[in-house]
Scaffold this active site. Structure first.
Site, PDB file in Angstrom:
ATOM      1  CB  CYS A 112     -35.791 -17.801 -63.245  1.00 30.60           C
ATOM      2  SG  CYS A 112     -35.058 -18.105 -64.848  1.00 30.60           S
ATOM      3  CG  HIS A 113     -32.893 -14.570 -65.859  1.00 33.46           C
ATOM      4  ND1 HIS A 113     -33.179 -15.870 -66.217  1.00 33.46           N
ATOM      5  CD2 HIS A 113     -31.672 -14.299 -66.377  1.00 33.46           C
ATOM      6  CE1 HIS A 113     -32.181 -16.361 -66.926  1.00 33.46           C
ATOM      7  NE2 HIS A 113     -31.249 -15.428 -67.049  1.00 33.46           N
ATOM      8  N   GLY A 114     -35.650 -13.284 -62.072  1.00 33.08           N
ATOM      9  CA  GLY A 114     -36.452 -12.307 -61.341  1.00 33.08           C
ATOM     10  C   GLY A 114     -35.651 -11.391 -60.420  1.00 33.08           C
TER      11      GLY A 114
END
Length: 187
Positions: A112-114
């Site tokens: 995801c936004h990791g």
């Protein structure tokens, strides 16, 4: 449970606002393989999940970031969510912790936004990756080749787009842990 994976240890680096499923599902899948999982956070107090549209459960932290040693772990997992990676990417200790996994050739998995943390850690240039679509331009600007795929593996780096990709993400993460160190993994 896999005999090959028994005794392995994985750090999940997160802070408040991580997407709950992106921590809970990998932890459950790793546990099922006999892998010890530690939640590492900037401090030892519990961290609160974001569960799709509202705050979720609070999770106990196993190890404060100041006390975490990359040598104790075989792999690193970076859940997404919006608040969690946005906070961690400006934390120099979190950047250094992630960077050390690359320097040691150990698997790293970000969903995801990791990947925001990996951009700030300076480890994405030249890598083939995916992420939540809104992070695509950030990855491209940092020199990564962004692709829109369920899961992408590049020399020990596993990335996925969103919670719907968790099955493929976990499968590849477990496979990479089983393979061990990757000589082409680099900072």
């Amino acid at each position: 449970m896999s005999q090959k994976l028994s005794g392995k240890r994985v750090a999940i680096l997160a802070t408040d606002g991580f997407e709950e499923s992106e921590l809970a599902v990998p932890r459950k899948e790793l546990d099922a393989q006999g892998i010890t999982v530690h939640i590492v956070a900037p401090d030892k107090k519990g961290i609160r999940a974001w569960a799709e549209t509202d705050w979720g459960d609070t999770y106990d932290v196993d190890v404060a970031l100041d006390d975490a040693d990359v040598a104790d772990y075989h792999a690193l997992v970076l859940p997404g969510g919006l608040f969690n990676p946005d906070s961690l990417r400006t934390n120099e200790k979190a950047q250094a912790f992630a960077r050390h996994f690359f320097e040691a050739g150990k698997p790293v998995a970000a969903i995801c936004h990791g990947p925001w943390l990996l951009i700030n850690a300076g480890v994405v240039e030249g890598r083939r990756m995916t992420s939540f679509p809104s992070v695509a331009q950030d990855l491209k600007n940092a020199g990564a080749e962004w692709v829109d795929e369920e899961v992408v593996v590049d020399s020990g780096l596993v990335t996925s787009r969103k919670p719907d990709d968790l099955d493929a993400f976990c499968r590849k993460l477990i496979e990479e842990i089983g393979e061990g160190r990757h000589s082409h993994q680099h900072a």
